[in-house]
Design a protein around this motif. Structure first.
Motif, short mmCIF file in Angstrom:
data_model
loop_
_atom_site.label_atom_id
_atom_site.label_comp_id
_atom_site.label_asym_id
_atom_site.label_seq_id
_atom_site.Cartn_x
_atom_site.Cartn_y
_atom_site.Cartn_z
N HIS A 188 0.83 -1.21 0.00
CA HIS A 188 0.00 0.00 0.00
C HIS A 188 0.87 1.26 0.00
CE1 HIS A 188 -3.88 -2.09 1.46
NE2 HIS A 188 -4.06 -1.67 0.25
N GLN A 189 1.93 1.24 0.81
CA GLN A 189 2.78 2.42 0.87
C GLN A 189 3.42 2.70 -0.49
OE1 GLN A 189 6.60 2.32 2.48
NE2 GLN A 189 6.57 4.39 3.32
N ARG A 190 3.82 1.63 -1.20
CA ARG A 190 4.49 1.81 -2.49
C ARG A 190 3.60 2.51 -3.52
NH1 ARG A 190 7.45 -2.93 -1.22
NH2 ARG A 190 5.67 -4.23 -1.76
N ARG B 240 -0.69 4.79 -0.66
CA ARG B 240 -1.73 4.68 0.37
C ARG B 240 -1.06 4.62 1.74
NH1 ARG B 240 -5.15 -0.13 -2.60
NH2 ARG B 240 -5.76 1.06 -4.44
N CYS B 241 -0.40 5.74 2.07
CA CYS B 241 0.52 5.74 3.22
C CYS B 241 -0.22 5.69 4.56
CB CYS B 241 1.41 6.97 3.14
SG CYS B 241 2.31 7.08 1.59
N GLY B 242 -1.31 6.47 4.67
CA GLY B 242 -2.06 6.47 5.93
C GLY B 242 -2.59 5.09 6.25
N ASP C 103 10.12 7.26 5.82
CA ASP C 103 9.94 7.55 4.40
C ASP C 103 8.79 8.52 4.16
OD1 ASP C 103 12.02 5.86 4.00
OD2 ASP C 103 10.83 4.19 3.23
N CYS C 104 7.82 8.55 5.08
CA CYS C 104 6.65 9.43 4.92
C CYS C 104 6.85 10.77 5.64
CB CYS C 104 5.38 8.73 5.41
SG CYS C 104 4.89 7.33 4.39
N GLY C 105 8.09 11.09 6.00
CA GLY C 105 8.39 12.42 6.50
C GLY C 105 8.13 12.64 7.97
N ASN D 191 12.87 7.77 -3.43
CA ASN D 191 11.88 7.34 -4.42
C ASN D 191 10.44 7.47 -3.91
OD1 ASN D 191 13.92 6.69 -6.17
ND2 ASN D 191 14.02 4.54 -5.52
N HIS D 192 10.27 7.33 -2.59
CA HIS D 192 8.90 7.32 -2.08
C HIS D 192 8.24 8.69 -2.14
CE1 HIS D 192 5.39 6.10 0.09
NE2 HIS D 192 5.61 7.00 1.04
N ARG D 193 9.05 9.75 -2.14
CA ARG D 193 8.48 11.10 -2.09
C ARG D 193 7.51 11.37 -3.23
NH1 ARG D 193 13.20 15.27 -0.19
NH2 ARG D 193 13.87 14.10 1.63
N VAL E 192 5.34 9.51 -4.54
CA VAL E 192 3.98 8.94 -4.38
C VAL E 192 3.41 9.18 -2.99
CG1 VAL E 192 4.35 7.13 -6.10
CG2 VAL E 192 4.88 6.66 -3.70
N CYS E 193 4.20 9.74 -2.06
CA CYS E 193 3.77 9.85 -0.66
C CYS E 193 2.54 10.76 -0.53
CB CYS E 193 4.90 10.38 0.20
SG CYS E 193 4.49 10.32 1.97
N THR E 194 1.58 10.31 0.26
CA THR E 194 0.36 11.09 0.47
C THR E 194 0.10 11.36 1.95
OG1 THR E 194 -0.88 9.02 0.51
CG2 THR E 194 -0.81 10.22 -1.59
N GLN E 195 1.08 11.04 2.78
CA GLN E 195 0.83 11.13 4.22
C GLN E 195 1.40 12.41 4.84
OE1 GLN E 195 -1.18 9.51 5.85
NE2 GLN E 195 -0.71 9.83 7.99
N PHE E 196 2.69 12.39 5.11
CA PHE E 196 3.29 13.53 5.79
C PHE E 196 4.21 14.28 4.82
CE2 PHE E 196 1.67 12.09 9.67
CZ PHE E 196 1.86 10.74 9.76
ZN LIG Z 1 4.30 8.00 2.31
#
Ligand SMILES: [Zn+2]
Length: 222
Positions: free
Chosen positions: A114-116, A119-121, A158-160, A201-203, A205-209
Motif C-alpha cells: 500500500h505504501q508503495r 496509500r501511506c495512511g 519515508d513518509c516524513g 523514491n517514495h516522495r 507517491v507519498c500522500t501522508q506527511f
Molecule cells: Zn508515504
C-alpha cells in the motif's frame, strides 16, 4: 474461459509422480528466485497461483500466494502486489488465524505494498495494528513483532515523520538489546535501519506527511 496467465519462458520441470503441478510450479518459482532470475520466478509464481486455484489444498494455495506476493513487489508490479498480498492475507488468516505469524507477515507485506502506491495512511494504520497484535500474541521480542516495528519505523521515516520513526527504532533497539544476542541478525537489522536515510523514491507517491520535507524553491517564489 481459458486462462490468460503468461507462460514462463523456460519449460515446466519434470516432477515426481506424488507432486502436483501447482507444487512443482511453486518449487520452480522459488528455485528461479534463489538463482536471481526474478522475472522468470514471477511468471512461474503467477502460473503456480493459477494452478493452485483449481481444487488444490488450502496449504498449496497459501504457499503459492506466499511465493507470488513478494515477487510481484520485487519485479515492480506494484498494483498486483497489493492484490497478491491481500489474497495472501485472506488465505493465511482463513487457514491459520489472524494472529498467526504467517498471517501477520502477510499483512505487513500488504502494508508495504500500500505504501508503495501512495496509500501511506492506510499502510501505517494497518502496520501499527500488525505490531500491536504481534506484540500481544507473540511477545515484544518475537521476530514478527520486531520486524513489524522496524518496518513501521521505515514507513514513518519515508513518509516524513523522522521523530516518530526514531521513537519506534529506540523501542526496537531496547527490546533487541534486552532479548537478543549480539550476533542476532534481527539486532543487526535494527541498527542497520537506524543508519538508513529516508527513501528518495517514495516522495513522488507519498500522500501522508509532507511538512518536514524540504520546501521546493518554486513554491517559495509563489
Ligand atoms: Zn508515504
Amino acid at each position: 474461459m481459458p486462462t490468460r496467465t503468461p507462460m514462463p519462458r523456460t519449460r515446466q520441470p519434470a516432477h515426481e509422480t506424488h507432486q502436483t503441478p501447482a507444487r512443482a510450479a511453486i518449487d520452480h518459482a522459488a528455485a528461479r528466485q534463489t538463482l536471481g532470475d526474478l522475472t522468470d520466478a514471477y511468471l512461474w509464481a503467477v502460473y503456480a497461483r493459477t494452478l493452485a486455484h483449481h481444487g488444490t489444498s488450502a496449504a498449496e494455495q497459501l504457499d503459492a500466494a506466499e511465493v507470488l506476493a513478494p515477487l510481484a513487489a520485487l519485479t515492480g508490479h506494484t498494483d498486483q502486489a497489493v492484490t497478491a498480498y491481500r489474497d495472501l492475507t485472506d488465505l493465511a488468516t482463513a487457514a491459520l488465524g489472524a494472529s498467526h505469524e504467517r498471517a501477520l507477515h502477510a499483512r505487513a507485506g500488504l502494508a508495504a505494498a500500500h505504501q508503495r502506491i501512495g496509500r501511506c495512511g492506510q499502510a501505517i494504520r494497518d502496520l501499527a495494528d500488525v505490531y500491536t497484535t504481534a506484540e500481544r500474541r507473540h511477545g515484544p521480542e518475537a521476530p514478527v513483532t520486531l520486524k513489524a516495528l522496524t518496518q513501521l519505523a521505515c514507513l514513518y521515516r519515508d513518509c516524513g515523520s523522522p521523530d516518530i520513526s526514531q521513537r519506534c527504532l529506540r523501542v526496537a533497539a531496547t527490546i533487541a538489546a534486552r532479548y537478543l544476542t549480539n550476533g542476532d541478525p534481527l539486532r543487526s537489522l535494527v541498527s542497520d535501519i537506524a543508519r538508513m536515510p529516508a527513501s528518495e523514491n517514495h516522495r513522488a507517491v507519498c500522500t501522508q506527511f509532507t511538512p518536514s520535507l524540504p520546501v521546493p524553491v518554486t513554491s517559495l517564489a509563489a
